[in-house]
Design a protein around this motif. Structure first.
Motif, PDB file in Angstrom:
ATOM      1  N   ARG A  30     -21.299  -7.973   7.591  1.00 17.43           N
ATOM      2  CA  ARG A  30     -22.158  -6.820   7.903  1.00 17.43           C
ATOM      3  C   ARG A  30     -21.363  -5.803   8.710  1.00 17.43           C
ATOM      4  O   ARG A  30     -20.677  -6.154   9.669  1.00 17.43           O
ATOM      5  CB  ARG A  30     -23.390  -7.252   8.693  1.00 17.43           C
ATOM      6  CG  ARG A  30     -24.388  -6.111   8.870  1.00 17.43           C
ATOM      7  CD  ARG A  30     -25.636  -6.556   9.591  1.00 17.43           C
ATOM      8  NE  ARG A  30     -25.429  -6.727  11.020  1.00 17.43           N
ATOM      9  CZ  ARG A  30     -26.419  -6.752  11.912  1.00 17.43           C
ATOM     10  NH1 ARG A  30     -27.683  -6.667  11.514  1.00 17.43           N
ATOM     11  NH2 ARG A  30     -26.155  -6.917  13.188  1.00 17.43           N
ATOM     12  N   GLU A  75     -19.395  -7.798  11.617  1.00 24.28           N
ATOM     13  CA  GLU A  75     -19.775  -9.183  11.843  1.00 24.28           C
ATOM     14  C   GLU A  75     -19.688  -9.959  10.540  1.00 24.28           C
ATOM     15  O   GLU A  75     -19.725  -9.377   9.450  1.00 24.28           O
ATOM     16  CB  GLU A  75     -21.204  -9.274  12.384  1.00 24.28           C
ATOM     17  CG  GLU A  75     -21.460  -8.472  13.640  1.00 24.28           C
ATOM     18  CD  GLU A  75     -22.939  -8.438  13.990  1.00 24.28           C
ATOM     19  OE1 GLU A  75     -23.745  -8.804  13.109  1.00 24.28           O
ATOM     20  OE2 GLU A  75     -23.270  -8.061  15.115  1.00 24.28           O
ATOM     21  N   LYS A  89     -21.104 -13.771   8.674  1.00 25.29           N
ATOM     22  CA  LYS A  89     -21.877 -15.001   8.698  1.00 25.29           C
ATOM     23  C   LYS A  89     -21.075 -16.069   7.971  1.00 25.29           C
ATOM     24  O   LYS A  89     -20.692 -15.890   6.811  1.00 25.29           O
ATOM     25  CB  LYS A  89     -23.237 -14.807   8.026  1.00 25.29           C
ATOM     26  CG  LYS A  89     -24.212 -13.971   8.843  1.00 25.29           C
ATOM     27  CD  LYS A  89     -25.580 -13.926   8.181  1.00 25.29           C
ATOM     28  CE  LYS A  89     -26.580 -13.148   9.028  1.00 25.29           C
ATOM     29  NZ  LYS A  89     -27.929 -13.127   8.412  1.00 25.29           N
ATOM     30  N   GLU A 119     -23.538 -19.464  11.117  1.00 24.13           N
ATOM     31  CA  GLU A 119     -23.153 -18.945  12.417  1.00 24.13           C
ATOM     32  C   GLU A 119     -22.694 -17.492  12.281  1.00 24.13           C
ATOM     33  O   GLU A 119     -22.118 -17.105  11.268  1.00 24.13           O
ATOM     34  CB  GLU A 119     -22.020 -19.781  13.012  1.00 24.13           C
ATOM     35  CG  GLU A 119     -22.421 -21.207  13.343  1.00 24.13           C
ATOM     36  CD  GLU A 119     -21.262 -21.990  13.942  1.00 24.13           C
ATOM     37  OE1 GLU A 119     -20.124 -21.454  13.947  1.00 24.13           O
ATOM     38  OE2 GLU A 119     -21.482 -23.127  14.394  1.00 24.13           O
ATOM     39  N   LYS A 120     -22.938 -16.717  13.326  1.00 21.83           N
ATOM     40  CA  LYS A 120     -22.542 -15.311  13.322  1.00 21.83           C
ATOM     41  C   LYS A 120     -21.337 -15.134  14.229  1.00 21.83           C
ATOM     42  O   LYS A 120     -21.354 -15.562  15.391  1.00 21.83           O
ATOM     43  CB  LYS A 120     -23.690 -14.430  13.798  1.00 21.83           C
ATOM     44  CG  LYS A 120     -23.370 -12.932  13.747  1.00 21.83           C
ATOM     45  CD  LYS A 120     -24.581 -12.096  14.069  1.00 21.83           C
ATOM     46  CE  LYS A 120     -24.997 -12.226  15.520  1.00 21.83           C
ATOM     47  NZ  LYS A 120     -26.067 -11.292  15.884  1.00 21.83           N
TER      48      LYS A 120
END
Length: 923
Positions: free
Chosen positions: A587, A652, A654, A666-667
């Motif tokens: 993202r 970001e 994932k 998890e991010k």
């Protein structure tokens, strides 16, 4: 005391009522033994009637050791004498007792026996022993161990509240209130006294024979002890001994004391601080005594330590250390240090004399003390060369500090609508290289919380009108710019400036098209000053004449601005049907914004004067403002209309969790931030674009490595003289942007799984000391260490329980490493050079549970050499500790060796040797 099976006639009580009377006698005597032993003696009650016995015969035999044949008092008790003390006045609680084998009363011998795991409990008193014998015919009470096939067991334990004593045996006389205690182990204020024979003289005096005093935790085989042939103890007050000698693992040492005094108070007490001795060979100051003085325990909230140094060449130092604290209110400390240093001897050509000082004050207020007001202080001021020239300080790396800074502030909030906040502060900033000192004394700030005049009384604020708000701010300062040599003198106030600024910011915000946030602002400022200038040109001398004018004056400025921004989300999904990739999605979040600001030109505050040559011809006309020396700078005389552009990003990802039990991904952050900014001046005739500034940062390797970077990109080209010209660099045959500066900083902290990552008490105290001195707290410039007087911390990490691991091949060595990399590049005028390039590191490793080493150093790639380096070695010797700190090279080369007892009670038993760094005479 040893016991065997009995073989004589004895009387056993069968009646319930008689058993109760026997219990009273048993408890009364046992209770008296314990109470008198701890100085709470009461009169022993006599029995009030004769108990008719029932005699039986038993083949078992009792043999009590020789201690019972040596009573302190043989006075007989008349068993028919009436007791003058009523039982209900003596027994005020439930009495419980037990013995695993038997509870026996012998009327012929006038004794009561409790045998095997005997215990008596009354209120807060507890007596446990292998056997307890009460000889009420001789007014004696015995408690001792039981001898079995493995030796002796069930030593007596007397407990009342927090007081515990564990002897092998005890004999107590209920008439004289005296006692003999054999092989007792008693704790006194952090130390332990093991005595072969102890005589209780009265309620507050005990005499010891062949006693050992130690702070070791292993009492069966202590690492060291002080053997005392004779000693006198006043519990919780003092221990006075005759001839004493120190033993290390039962080996006698030459340390023999003809007498000794050990204060044993559990309270904080005043006393002498013994100095360390040594020789200062590097600076010819001769022999010295350091860190000696006196400690004043003023009360529970305040203390004071006065320490001094003396050198045989006449140099001396004085330090005053004060700590204060009040729970839930505040805490702080004050330190004053002064050194008068002489180099060489008077009359020699290299003789030099200088005086340096340093004042530090730290104060913090508990957040719960007063929510509406707060007072804090952090002061570090003194001679600019103090850390470079001081010969006795906690951290040699302090000489790297280039700035001394101080701040003292008080703030108060007045609740209401609107709320008013008031703060007063004094600040100090001192450059140790240039020796310039800047002081604000004081700074007053007042502000009013935002007021929304058009907001509805109920409900939410909607639209531009409802969100219009304003506030009122006021700031006043008295600023002093001086030098180190003038500090504290009247001349420091000659160029002081005073002024005040009032501002009223008006803002509002609203949304358009649902996705764009718009804000507008206007700011009105009025500046007051007490000093202006008048400037003219003197034709006769051909000089510009500036006259300072004292008096009140003011000017008003204002500016306007607006901005619009939004947030754009982008997502790329890697997941496909039937596939579960490790990276599931990325993202990208973008926050673009455009701002516009207008700053009018305030020409009304500017004047001109003519420059006239000797012939009377005007050659130039110079513009100036009388507010040039204003505290808050001069008003602008150039119109500015600027458009600003910024773009903030973060990326970001994932990822699939490594834990298979977790269903959610998890991010993680790929880029915490990546920011671009520039501006365009619509009113400028040339160079409209400002350089593009880029900054970013991220964390990788499970957030153990942090990376921050930045750069400046200039769109304009340079001429042959390396001056910026109004031509784009791409139009001049170059790239789109010209890189003018760049920097990168990388920090990495790593350790093995066995390293806790938590700071010890010494490390925390070291960080606090470095922070107070204005240094680094991460240990990259070395750790603050002063082993001799333990001013940093009364606790040692050696006090932690460390179990030795006999299986050495299974031992995992805890270690930690901190790295810091920094590089800076400059190319403003075609320098094309790296101005700084270094790698610093600091690490610690425990070679074994009690051996640890550490190092702090760095490498300067630009100058191709190692930076300030410190090596540390520490050995935990159980009750002792050994430390060695070494700075192997540079002009600050020095070392410090220390071995001493950890306990504060005997911390003056130490050996401390050091070599001070060679000092340089200041400029």
């Amino acid at each position: 005391m040893a016991f065997q099976k009995p073989s004589h006639t004895f009387t056993k009580i069968h009646l319930k009522g008689l058993r109760t009377n026997s219990l009273y006698i048993l408890f009364a005597l046992s209770f008296t033994v314990f109470i008198n032993t701890f100085s709470f003696a009461q009169e022993l009650p006599k029995k009030n009637k004769v108990i008719p016995p029932t005699q039986t015969k038993d083949s078992s035999r009792v043999a009590i050791d020789s201690l019972l044949n040596k009573p302190l008092n043989t006075k007989q008790i008349d068993s028919t004498k009436q007791d003058s003390v009523k039982k209900n006045e003596f027994l005020k609680g439930i009495v419980t007792y037990k013995a695993t084998d038997t509870v026996i009363t012998s009327l012929t011998k006038q004794k009561i026996y409790l045998y095997n795991e005997a215990e008596v409990l009354y209120q807060d008193m507890n007596i446990k022993a292998g056997i307890i014998v009460i000889d009420y015919g001789k007014s004696l009470v015995y408690a001792g161990r039981i001898k079995d096939s493995t030796g002796y067991s069930q030593k007596p334990v007397f407990t009342q509240g927090a007081n515990v004593i564990e002897p092998d045996s005890i004999i107590f006389n209920t008439d004289s209130k005296k006692a003999l205690i054999y092989n007792s182990v008693t704790e006194q204020s952090g130390g332990t006294i093991i005595a072969q024979k102890t005589k209780k003289e009265n309620d507050s005096v005990y005499f010891l024979q062949n006693a050992k005093f130690t702070t070791s935790e292993n009492l069966d085989d202590p690492e060291y002890y002080i053997l005392m042939n004779r000693a006198k103890i006043v519990p919780n007050k003092k221990v006075v001994t005759g001839a004493s000698q120190m033993y290390i693992y039962d080996v006698p040492t030459p340390l023999i004391m003809p007498f000794a005094f050990f204060p044993m108070s559990k309270k904080q007490t005043s006393g002498i601080i013994f100095p360390s001795f040594g020789e200062d060979t590097g600076n010819d100051r001769g022999y010295f005594l350091q860190n000696g003085g006196y400690y004043f325990a003023i009360n529970d909230y305040l203390d004071l330590a006065i320490l001094g140094d003396y050198y045989t060449n006449g140099s001396y130092g004085l330090r005053i250390e004060n700590n204060y604290a009040k729970r839930y209110k505040f805490r702080g400390n004050v330190s004053f240090r002064y050194e008068n240093l002489l180099t060489s001897e008077r009359g020699f050509p290299d003789f030099a004399k200088r005086s340096i000082y340093n004042i530090r004050w730290s104060h913090s207020q508990d957040g719960k003390a007063n929510p509406s007001s707060r007072f804090s202080a952090s002061v570090n001021l003194g001679s600019s060369q103090y850390y470079q020239q001081s010969v006795n300080q906690l951290n040699q790396a302090n000489f790297l500090n280039n700035t001394l800074a101080s701040s003292v502030s008080y703030s108060k909030s007045f609740q209401g609508e609107p709320q008013v906040n008031l703060s007063l502060s004094a600040t100090h900033s001192q450059n140790t290289n240039t020796e310039s000192v800047n002081i604000t004394l004081p700074t007053m700030q007042a502000s009013m919380s935002r007021v929304y005049p058009f907001a509805p009384k109920t409900g939410t604020k909607k639209g531009a009108i409802h969100n219009i708000n304003f506030q009122v701010n006021t700031r006043g300062e008295y600023r002093i710019n001086t030098t180190d040599s003038l500090f504290g003198k009247s001349e420091m106030f000659d160029d002081a400036l005073a002024g005040m600024r009032h501002s009223i910011p008006v803002t509002t915000n609203f949304k358009i098209f649902d996705y764009f946030s718009v804000s507008t602002n206007a700011n009105f400022e009025e500046t007051w000053t007490l000093k202006t200038i008048n400037r003219s040109f003197n034709q006769a001398t051909q000089e510009v004449v500036t006259i300072d004018q004292n008096g009140f004056d003011r000017y008003l400025t204002y500016n306007f601005g607006a901005s619009i921004g939004t947030t754009v989300y982008g997502m790329y999904d890697f997941q496909r049907e039937g596939k579960d990739p490790k990276i599931q999605a990325i993202r990208h979040v973008m926050r673009p914004s455009i701002s516009y600001s207008v700053n009018p030109a305030f020409d009304q505050y500017y004047e001109t004067y003519d420059v006239i040559d000797a012939d009377g011809t005007t050659t130039d006309q110079v513009e100036y403002t009388r507010f040039e020396n204003s505290l808050f700078a001069r008003p602008g005389n150039r119109y500015s209309s600027s458009l600003g552009i910024t773009l903030n990003n973060n990326i970001e990802a994932k990822v699939r969790s490594k834990d298979s039990t977790k269903t959610e991904p998890e991010k993680i952050f790929l880029l915490n931030n990546l920011n671009f900014s520039t501006s365009y001046n619509l009113a400028a005739d040339s160079l409209n674009w400002s350089p593009v500034r880029v900054s970013g940062g991220t964390q990788i390797l499970n957030k153990k490595m942090s990376i921050n970077f930045g750069m400046t990109l200039n769109p304009y080209a340079l001429d042959s003289n390396n001056n910026v010209i109004n031509t784009f660099n791409i139009d001049n045959g170059g790239s789109l942007f010209r890189l003018t500066s760049a920097n990168i900083n990388i920090g990495y902290t790593l350790s093995n799984d066995t390293f806790s990552g938590e700071e010890s008490d010494e490390d925390k105290a070291s960080s606090q000391e470095s922070a107070r001195s204005g240094g680094r707290t991460d240990g990259l410039f070395g750790k603050t260490q002063d082993f001799a007087d333990q001013r940093l911390s009364d606790k040692s990490k050696g006090n932690k329980d460390k179990e030795e691991n006999n299986e050495f091949y299974n031992y995992k060595m805890p270690w930690s490493l901190r790295l810091a990399y920094a590089a800076n590049y400059t190319n403003t005028r075609r320098q094309d050079q790296i101005t700084s390039h270094s790698l610093m590191f600091s690490g610690d490793v425990e070679l074994s549970p009690r051996w640890s080493v550490g190092a702090s150093s760095g490498y300067d790639f630009l100058n191709q050499g190692f930076t300030y380096t410190q090596l540390r070695f520490e050995r935990d010797l159980l009750s002792w500790r050994m430390n060695f700190s070494w700075i192997p090279f540079s002009d600050r080369s020095s070392w410090n060796f220390f071995i001493g007892i950890k306990s504060n009670l005997l911390k003056d038993l130490k050996y401390d040797q050091r070599r001070q760094p060679d000092q340089r005479v200041g400029n």
